[in-house]
Structure formats: structure tokens, C-alpha cells
Design a protein around this motif. Structure first.
Motif, PDB file in Angstrom:
ATOM      1  N   LEU A 295       0.785  -1.222   0.000  1.00 50.59           N
ATOM      2  CA  LEU A 295       0.000   0.000   0.000  1.00 50.59           C
ATOM      3  C   LEU A 295       0.823   1.282   0.000  1.00 50.59           C
ATOM      4  O   LEU A 295       0.346   2.311  -0.497  1.00 50.59           O
TER       5      LEU A 295
ATOM      6  N   ASP B 150     -10.790  -8.809  -0.567  1.00 55.36           N
ATOM      7  CA  ASP B 150     -10.390  -7.980   0.573  1.00 55.36           C
ATOM      8  C   ASP B 150      -9.159  -7.149   0.235  1.00 55.36           C
ATOM      9  O   ASP B 150      -9.102  -5.952   0.550  1.00 55.36           O
ATOM     10  N   GLN B 151      -8.158  -7.774  -0.391  1.00 54.83           N
ATOM     11  CA  GLN B 151      -6.938  -7.028  -0.727  1.00 54.83           C
ATOM     12  C   GLN B 151      -7.230  -5.963  -1.780  1.00 54.83           C
ATOM     13  O   GLN B 151      -6.714  -4.844  -1.700  1.00 54.83           O
TER      14      GLN B 151
ATOM     15  N   CYS C 169     -10.070  -4.401  -2.335  1.00 55.52           N
ATOM     16  CA  CYS C 169     -10.795  -3.306  -1.686  1.00 55.52           C
ATOM     17  C   CYS C 169      -9.881  -2.493  -0.777  1.00 55.52           C
ATOM     18  O   CYS C 169     -10.041  -1.265  -0.663  1.00 55.52           O
ATOM     19  N   GLU C 170      -8.911  -3.154  -0.156  1.00 52.82           N
ATOM     20  CA  GLU C 170      -7.955  -2.435   0.683  1.00 52.82           C
ATOM     21  C   GLU C 170      -7.130  -1.464  -0.166  1.00 52.82           C
ATOM     22  O   GLU C 170      -6.868  -0.329   0.247  1.00 52.82           O
ATOM     23  N   GLN C 171      -6.729  -1.892  -1.359  1.00 53.78           N
ATOM     24  CA  GLN C 171      -5.990  -0.993  -2.242  1.00 53.78           C
ATOM     25  C   GLN C 171      -6.848   0.185  -2.678  1.00 53.78           C
ATOM     26  O   GLN C 171      -6.387   1.332  -2.703  1.00 53.78           O
TER      27      GLN C 171
ATOM     28  N   ALA D 103      -7.230   2.572   0.250  1.00 54.52           N
ATOM     29  CA  ALA D 103      -5.989   3.296   0.542  1.00 54.52           C
ATOM     30  C   ALA D 103      -5.768   4.420  -0.453  1.00 54.52           C
ATOM     31  O   ALA D 103      -5.388   5.543  -0.079  1.00 54.52           O
TER      32      ALA D 103
ATOM     33  N   ALA E  21     -15.909   0.447  -1.173  1.00 52.70           N
ATOM     34  CA  ALA E  21     -14.515   0.724  -0.799  1.00 52.70           C
ATOM     35  C   ALA E  21     -14.051   2.095  -1.256  1.00 52.70           C
ATOM     36  O   ALA E  21     -13.012   2.580  -0.788  1.00 52.70           O
TER      37      ALA E  21
END
Length: 262
Positions: free
Chosen positions: A92, A134-135, A137-139, A142, A173
Motif C-alpha cells: 500500500l 479484501d486485498q 478493496c484495501e488498495q 488506501a 470501498a
């Protein structure tokens, strides 16, 4: 729909190793948006990009990817079009750095969940992210929290991936744009449009009036051109078809008729 918009409603899809500021400038007469890149940002994706170069694929491999993005966007700041930068990463921190640069230039940051090259997927980027919601959406979160307006490039026909369901997650997200490579499943654009509140760009095989009208009839807000993005003949046909489509919709609205777009 999100506040994202551009005119003409034609985008240029990123082409690794080719889609830079000069590429965007050469096609700016025909497109309202250009996605520079793709650009690998961190160790695993840069190593994957080196492996791709070793087997004769083109890749951007600047010493400093963040400075490269800033320089390319600066070189294209005067263009009358929306700019974006397509990036691949597994971490990230560099994503946030590039997101801040994109925010400074009012450019889109496009998370690449599309590349299907074995080396990039093995690194945990590109198409692999479609199965790791999940990863992904995390990106997206961020990049959005760092200030960028976020696009996500996705691909249809990936086994086990429900794109409309993924679109809803990406919406939550913080994604504002979905750039959809429909492959041979053009109809999937309709399902994504129903699931996603943002701006939908349809891609794959966009070459002429018929392909443009097919995607726009499925509800896409714009279309994008990939490999022929350096061919003025193709770009001219695509722009004319998109302009005509939206002019027809506007005429129908002005005459009190139903409008066939969102």
C-alpha cells in the motif's frame, strides 16, 4: 453516477511500456480520457515486470515510479482530457504515494486487477486481485483515502469471480470508476452498471460504430480503446460513434422522450 465525466466519452486504455504522455498527446483529438501505464510500483510487481521484459514484452521500469508518474502527468497537464495512471502493486505505501501525485494533478488512479500475465499474477497483482476481494478493496480504500479518484480495471470471464458482486464491494470501498474488459461477454456490462453507482467504462474489441453502440446500449458511460489507440482511423470512428450516441440521447431528452442512458 459519480462526479467523474469526460468528453468525448472515449478513453484510451493503458498499454504497458507504451502508454505515456506522448502517447496520450498523439490521440488527444479523439479521446476524453487516457490511462497511462501500466506501471509496477513495488518490489514483487517490478520483479514480475522485469521477467516480462525478459520474454520480450514492453514494460515501464523507471528507477523511481512515483517520480515517473509525476513527470508524465506534468508533461500531459496541458491536454484537454482527463488523465489516469494504471498501477500494479502488492503493497500500500507506494500506492498511497502515487495516489497523492494523482490527486495533485487531478488525475485518476487506476488499480490494475486486470493483467493476466503469469508473472504478475504469481506476484499477487493483476487478475489475482479479482479473487482476493479484501486485498483489492484495501488498495482501493488506501488510494481513495490518500486523495485520489479511483478507477479499477477488471476483467470478465474469470472463473469463480462474480463481477456484479465485486462491483458492489468496490463501490463501498471508494471506487468511482470501473473499467471493464468484457472479453466475449458484452452483456456483463449491464449487470455491472446495475450493481455499481459510479462511472462504467467498457473495453474489449472497441473498433467501430457497432461495437461502440453495443456497449453503450448495455448502459456503459463510455468506451475505451486498447491496442488500436495509436490508429487515428479507428479512433476517429469510435469518437464519431460515441458522439452520435450521446447526441441522440440528448435530442430524445430535449423532445421529451425517454433517455436510454443512466
Amino acid at each position: 453516477m459519480s462526479g467523474v465525466d469526460f468528453s468525448p466519452r472515449v478513453a484510451l486504455a493503458s498499454l504497458s511500456g507504451a502508454a505515456d504522455a506522448a502517447w496520450a498527446r498523439a490521440a488527444s483529438e479523439y479521446a476524453g480520457c487516457a490511462f497511462l501505464g501500466g506501471l509496477s510500483l513495488d518490489g514483487p510487481t517490478r520483479e514480475a515486470a522485469r521477467a516480462l521484459v525478459a520474454r520480450d514484452r514492453d514494460e515501464f521500469l523507471p528507477e523511481d515510479p512515483v517520480a515517473f508518474v509525476d513527470a508524465q502527468l506534468t508533461a500531459a497537464d496541458d491536454l484537454p482530457m482527463t488523465l489516469g495512471v494504471n498501477v500494479r502493486t502488492t503493497t500500500l505505501a507506494p500506492l498511497r504515494d502515487v495516489a497523492r501525485v494523482c490527486d495533485d494533478h487531478d488525475a485518476l488512479l487506476e488499480v490494475n486487477a486486470h493483467c493476466r500475465q503469469d508473472e504478475m499474477c504469481a506476484a499477487g497483482a493483476g487478475e489475482t486481485l479479482l479473487r482476493d476481494t479484501d486485498q483489492l478493496c484495501e488498495q482501493v480504500a488506501a488510494a481513495s483515502e490518500a486523495g485520489a479518484t479511483v478507477s479499477v480495471k477488471v476483467r470478465a470471464e474469470v472463473e469463480g469471480v462474480d463481477l456484479p458482486a465485486l462491483a458492489r464491494r468496490l463501490d463501498d470501498a471508494g471506487a468511482s470508476v470501473l473499467h471493464v474488459d468484457a472479453m466475449d461477454s458484452e452483456w456483463t456490462v449491464s449487470d455491472i452498471v446495475e450493481a455499481f453507482d459510479g462511472f462504467v467504462v467498457a473495453n474489449n474489441g472497441v473498433r467501430d460504430r457497432a461495437t461502440v453502440r453495443e456497449y453503450l446500449a448495455h448502459g456503459a458511460d463510455a468506451v475505451s480503446v486498447g491496442r488500436p489507440s495509436d490508429d487515428p482511423r479507428v479512433l476517429s470512428r469510435v469518437r464519431e460513434a460515441a458522439d452520435d450516441w450521446f447526441a441522440e440521447r440528448a435530442d430524445g431528452e430535449n423532445e421529451g422522450g425517454p433517455r436510454a442512458t443512466r
